[in-house]
Enzyme design. Structure first.
Site, PDB file in Angstrom:
ATOM      1  N   GLY A 292     -19.048  63.246   5.695  1.00  0.00           N
ATOM      2  CA  GLY A 292     -19.269  61.814   5.922  1.00  0.00           C
ATOM      3  C   GLY A 292     -19.989  61.571   7.237  1.00  0.00           C
TER       4      GLY A 292
ATOM      5  N   GLY B 186      -5.372  55.060  13.206  1.00  0.00           N
ATOM      6  CA  GLY B 186      -6.836  55.000  13.197  1.00  0.00           C
ATOM      7  C   GLY B 186      -7.372  56.351  13.620  1.00  0.00           C
ATOM      8  N   SER B 187      -7.620  56.499  14.928  1.00  0.00           N
ATOM      9  CA  SER B 187      -8.045  57.808  15.438  1.00  0.00           C
ATOM     10  C   SER B 187      -6.935  58.837  15.245  1.00  0.00           C
ATOM     11  CB  SER B 187      -8.386  57.711  16.929  1.00  0.00           C
ATOM     12  OG  SER B 187      -9.586  56.993  17.107  1.00  0.00           O
TER      13      SER B 187
ATOM     14  N   SER C 249      -7.481  55.111   7.075  1.00  0.00           N
ATOM     15  CA  SER C 249      -7.004  54.361   8.249  1.00  0.00           C
ATOM     16  C   SER C 249      -5.896  53.378   7.903  1.00  0.00           C
ATOM     17  CB  SER C 249      -8.156  53.579   8.884  1.00  0.00           C
ATOM     18  OG  SER C 249      -9.167  54.454   9.293  1.00  0.00           O
ATOM     19  N   GLU C 250      -5.006  53.222   8.862  1.00  0.00           N
ATOM     20  CA  GLU C 250      -3.904  52.265   8.724  1.00  0.00           C
ATOM     21  C   GLU C 250      -3.804  51.477  10.024  1.00  0.00           C
ATOM     22  OE1 GLU C 250      -0.303  54.298   7.702  1.00  0.00           O
ATOM     23  OE2 GLU C 250      -1.129  55.008   5.784  1.00  0.00           O
TER      24      GLU C 250
ATOM     25  N   THR D  61     -14.075  50.371   3.959  1.00  0.00           N
ATOM     26  CA  THR D  61     -15.428  50.025   3.485  1.00  0.00           C
ATOM     27  C   THR D  61     -15.407  49.959   1.959  1.00  0.00           C
ATOM     28  OG1 THR D  61     -16.390  51.177   5.359  1.00  0.00           O
ATOM     29  CG2 THR D  61     -17.849  50.775   3.483  1.00  0.00           C
TER      30      THR D  61
ATOM     31  N   GLU E 247     -15.640  56.545  10.811  1.00  0.00           N
ATOM     32  CA  GLU E 247     -15.654  57.980  10.444  1.00  0.00           C
ATOM     33  C   GLU E 247     -15.447  58.866  11.669  1.00  0.00           C
ATOM     34  OE1 GLU E 247     -17.999  59.290   7.237  1.00  0.00           O
ATOM     35  OE2 GLU E 247     -18.068  57.306   6.308  1.00  0.00           O
TER      36      GLU E 247
END
Ligand code: CAA
Length: 381
Positions: free
Chosen positions: A242, A131-132, A126-127, A158, A363
């Site tokens: 994940g 994201g999505s 993610s940046e 995380t 995730e």
């Protein structure tokens, strides 16, 4: 599908339960309040083999199946979902990814210590603006002789503050869109690598989450995972596994909520009887129990398909979508059954509610899971 667990699988579940109750539970409230990372617990999880559960013993892992992993994840998350996510990321996103796609060099140098729990891993996809919509990676990795030079920012990572090794997605060829993204392992301490502030989160507060920065950060070319341009496919393939981990975490939270609600309902008296005598409460408990069983069925099915080497990405998305939804619902019901006591720290259910929400976000948000499921359904027809 046969869900008669083997003696070995049940032993793993019991070991996880005992460890969670004996070693994790005593400090969970304090760690949540202080947003304190559970370093000692993570060390012990490693010693138990719970940080490289599915990695083959050849690479320092426990060589277990995904069903065992799900059972352990549920027990750990039932007591502390923060520890659950630390464990899930190291197992399913980092170790599984490097075992599937890493070179011998990467496996020896990075996978072995992480599978043994001597080092901790993080997964950096993610940046701020990806994201999505994860194909829109802005972090770059330009080749310079025997090195990649990384520049950019990752966020919501995380284990961001605690990890030793980072599995980073970065663009090596801008012309090729998502087929120009590659996966590179970056070590903490590499010049040009930095960690941003630790996020002050609503839930899973004992896990740490932070941004990462790369400023002319030089990493050897041999730290490339799989092939150049395969980084997005790597991330997608690995996130499928994940999602089984996060579904399990969500089930753990839902079970904890149910157990707390049931116990409280049997103790609490109102209008002359225990509140468990009232149908309004009984119906909530019944709904919670059904939802938990359904979530387990979906999650064990996805895990069984993965263990059988079959396609499981749609089933993993279904498991994560449903388990995270019912985790929030069960936690809300548990708070409602507790009334005012559910709203204060004295009882754990307020934490379950705070912890549950993230399972619908990381995730892959619930909306992304629905996209993945719908696309799979349309492709099947
Ligand atoms: N499994 C395998 N491959 C997949 C996949 C899946 N579930 N979903 C997509 N792909 C592949 C496609 O097959 C396609 O491959 P090719 O181009 O090589 O044929 C490629 O990915 C691109 O897919 P789309 O054309 O469908 O791209 P899109 O932009 O329309 O959709 C997306 C992509 C599914 C939305 C994807 O961006 C996505 O999953 N986004 C969510 C990202 C995410 O889950 N982030 C979580 C961050 S990590 C985290 O939270 C960890 C933590 O710390 C807890």
């Amino acid at each position: 599908m046969n869900f008669n667990f083997t003696d070995d699988q049940l032993m793993i579940k019991e070991t996880a339960r005992e460890f969670a109750v004996g070693e994790i539970a005593p400090s969970s409230v304090e760690r949540d309040i202080n947003a304190q990372f559970p370093s000692d617990i993570v060390k012990k999880l490693g010693e138990l083999g719970f940080l490289g559960m599915m990695v083959s013993p050849e690479y320092g892992g426990a060589g277990l199946d995904t069903i065992s992993y799900v059972l352990a994840m549920i027990e750990i998350s039932k007591v502390d979902a923060s520890v659950g996510v630390i464990m899930s990321v190291n197992n399913s996103l980092v170790c599984h990814g490097l075992e599937e796609y890493g070179s011998d060099y990467i496996k020896e140098k990075y996978l072995v210590p992480m599978a043994k729990g001597e080092k901790l891993g993080a997964f950096a996809l993610s940046e701020p603006e990806a994201g999505s919509d994860a194909t829109k990676q802005k972090t770059t990795a330009d080749k310079d002789g025997e090195f990649f030079v990384l520049n950019g920012i990752k966020n919501w990572i995380t284990n961001g503050h605690s990890a030793d090794y980072f599995v980073v997605m970065a663009t090596t060829d801008k012309e090729k869109g998502h087929h120009g993204i590659s996966t590179i392992v970056v070590e903490n301490g590499t010049p040009g690598f930095g960690r941003g502030k630790k996020e002050d989160k609503l839930g899973i507060r004992s896990s740490d989450t932070s941004s990462l920065t790369f400023e002319s950060c030089k990493v050897p070319v041999k730290n490339l995972v799989w092939e150049e341009g395969k980084g997005f496919n790597f991330a997608m393939n690995i996130l499928n596994g994940g999602r089984i981990g996060i579904a399990s975490q969500a089930i753990g939270i839902a079970e904890a909520s149910f157990d707390a609600a049931l116990k409280y309902a049997k103790q609490r008296k109102a209008f002359g009887s225990h509140i468990s005598d009232f149908q309004a409460i009984q119906f909530k408990l019944a709904d919670m129990a059904v939802k938990i069983e359904a979530a387990k069925a979906l999650t064990f099915r996805a895990a069984a398909l993965k263990d059988a080497g079959k396609k499981y990405f749609k089933e993993a998305a279904m498991a994560k979508l449903y388990s995270s939804k019912i985790a929030v619902e069960c936690a809300l019901d548990a708070v409602q059954i507790h009334g005012g006591y559910g709203y204060v720290r004295e009882y754990l259910v307020e934490r379950y509610l705070r912890d549950s929400k993230i399972t619908e976000i990381y995730e892959g948000t619930s909306e992304i899971q629905k996209m993945v499921i719908a696309r799979a359904l349309l492709d099947e027809k």
